[in-house]
Design a protein around this motif. Structure first.
Motif, mmCIF file in Angstrom:
data_model
loop_
_atom_site.group_PDB
_atom_site.id
_atom_site.type_symbol
_atom_site.label_atom_id
_atom_site.label_comp_id
_atom_site.label_asym_id
_atom_site.label_seq_id
_atom_site.Cartn_x
_atom_site.Cartn_y
_atom_site.Cartn_z
ATOM 1 N N LYS A 70 0.839 -1.194 0.000
ATOM 2 C CA LYS A 70 0.000 0.000 0.000
ATOM 3 C C LYS A 70 0.874 1.244 0.000
ATOM 4 C CE LYS A 70 -4.295 -1.492 2.259
ATOM 5 N NZ LYS A 70 -5.213 -1.225 3.411
ATOM 6 N N PHE A 72 2.537 2.677 -2.450
ATOM 7 C CA PHE A 72 3.638 2.717 -3.418
ATOM 8 C C PHE A 72 4.976 2.957 -2.696
ATOM 9 C CE2 PHE A 72 -0.117 3.114 -5.875
ATOM 10 C CZ PHE A 72 0.172 2.678 -7.146
ATOM 11 N N THR A 137 -1.815 14.154 -13.886
ATOM 12 C CA THR A 137 -2.256 13.312 -12.757
ATOM 13 C C THR A 137 -3.590 13.771 -12.199
ATOM 14 O OG1 THR A 137 -1.232 14.604 -10.962
ATOM 15 C CG2 THR A 137 0.175 13.046 -12.139
ATOM 16 N N ASN A 175 -2.509 10.191 1.816
ATOM 17 C CA ASN A 175 -2.692 8.824 1.349
ATOM 18 C C ASN A 175 -2.354 8.742 -0.139
ATOM 19 O OD1 ASN A 175 -3.536 7.722 3.791
ATOM 20 N ND2 ASN A 175 -5.669 8.315 3.434
ATOM 21 N N ILE A 176 -1.656 7.681 -0.495
ATOM 22 C CA ILE A 176 -1.276 7.442 -1.888
ATOM 23 C C ILE A 176 -1.967 6.156 -2.325
ATOM 24 C CG2 ILE A 176 0.631 7.059 -3.487
ATOM 25 C CD1 ILE A 176 0.686 9.836 -2.248
ATOM 26 N N LYS A 177 -2.999 6.307 -3.134
ATOM 27 C CA LYS A 177 -3.832 5.162 -3.498
ATOM 28 C C LYS A 177 -3.659 4.735 -4.954
ATOM 29 C CE LYS A 177 -7.406 6.294 -0.100
ATOM 30 N NZ LYS A 177 -8.843 6.589 0.108
ATOM 31 N N SER A 178 -2.921 5.525 -5.733
ATOM 32 C CA SER A 178 -2.785 5.222 -7.158
ATOM 33 C C SER A 178 -1.452 5.754 -7.658
ATOM 34 C CB SER A 178 -3.924 5.889 -7.955
ATOM 35 O OG SER A 178 -3.812 7.308 -7.886
ATOM 36 N N TYR A 179 -1.093 5.330 -8.870
ATOM 37 C CA TYR A 179 0.120 5.838 -9.494
ATOM 38 C C TYR A 179 0.030 7.353 -9.686
ATOM 39 C CZ TYR A 179 3.709 6.649 -13.047
ATOM 40 O OH TYR A 179 4.780 7.139 -13.745
ATOM 41 N N GLU A 180 -1.172 7.836 -10.046
ATOM 42 C CA GLU A 180 -1.373 9.272 -10.223
ATOM 43 C C GLU A 180 -1.122 10.019 -8.916
ATOM 44 O OE1 GLU A 180 -3.006 7.205 -13.525
ATOM 45 O OE2 GLU A 180 -3.417 6.926 -11.386
ATOM 46 N N ASP A 181 -1.568 9.443 -7.807
ATOM 47 C CA ASP A 181 -1.300 10.047 -6.495
ATOM 48 C C ASP A 181 0.202 10.105 -6.218
ATOM 49 O OD1 ASP A 181 -3.972 10.426 -5.903
ATOM 50 O OD2 ASP A 181 -4.131 8.721 -4.539
#
Length: 204
Positions: A70, A72, A137, A175-181
């Motif tokens: 979780k 990244f 992003t 919070n980093i939930k995606s590659y875009e994040d």
């Protein structure tokens, strides 16, 4: 803002991920060279490791953190920083955040660090993304992608790591939930954020 320390101790934090937990030979090649540049190396894996990967990593350090996949690389780095605590982080001349996407080196990292030790900056990286005037992003706080150090390798000097600004950055990491994040909220944001606060940077 360059802070000269008589004892240039260096901490390396290496982020690793493989869906099967396999550390390919290039990872061993990278760590064999760069580990000699660190007084301490922490390896953070976002997921379980194979027996062979554990054997490889144990040959370079006893500080291995295996965590859930979780956040990244960003939250992997934060996990290691939190594990150390600010007192330990502040004791190093430099901390280096780097990851498994590096293929190499072509020549030794010893030469890289020796060269960069002569450069009067607060943080540096291997190479630069020159940015774009829009935000692909959709989440970058600046509304576009500023010129920035690419996050596969960034070294932070003590003048920055011991600052309230650096502590606040990591203590309040979103919070980093995606590659875009990961790109929009961290990689493409960090360099300009600290530059705007008065810290200097460059690339190798």
């Amino acid at each position: 803002m360059y802070y000269i320390m008589t004892n240039k101790r260096r901490l390396g934090i290496f982020f690793f991920y493989d869906k099967n937990g396999v550390a390919d030979p290039y990872v061993d090649y990278l760590l064999k060279d760069i580990s000699q540049c660190f007084d301490k190396l922490i390896i953070v894996s976002n997921g379980p490791l194979s027996f062979e990967a554990i054997r490889i990593f144990n040959s370079y350090t006893s500080h291995i953190i295996v965590r859930e996949n979780k956040g990244f690389d960003v939250w992997a780095y934060k996990t290691a920083i939190d594990n150390c605590g600010w007192k330990e982080i502040n004791s190093y001349f430099e901390i280096v955040l780097f990851n498994f996407t590096i293929m190499g080196p072509v020549y030794s990292f010893v030469e890289v660090f020796n060269d960069m030790d002569q450069v009067d900056v607060d943080f540096w990286g291997l190479n630069v993304h020159y940015g774009v005037d829009y935000d692909p992003t959709g989440v970058n706080p600046y509304g576009y992608l500023p010129k920035h150090l690419q996050s596969h390798f960034i070294a932070f000097r003590n003048c920055l790591t011991s600052s309230e600004a650096f502590h606040k950055y990591w203590n309040n990491l979103p919070n980093i939930k995606s590659y875009e994040d990961a790109v929009g909220k961290h990689e493409s944001y960090l360099t300009k954020h600290f530059e705007d606060l008065g810290f200097s940077w460059t690339s190798f």
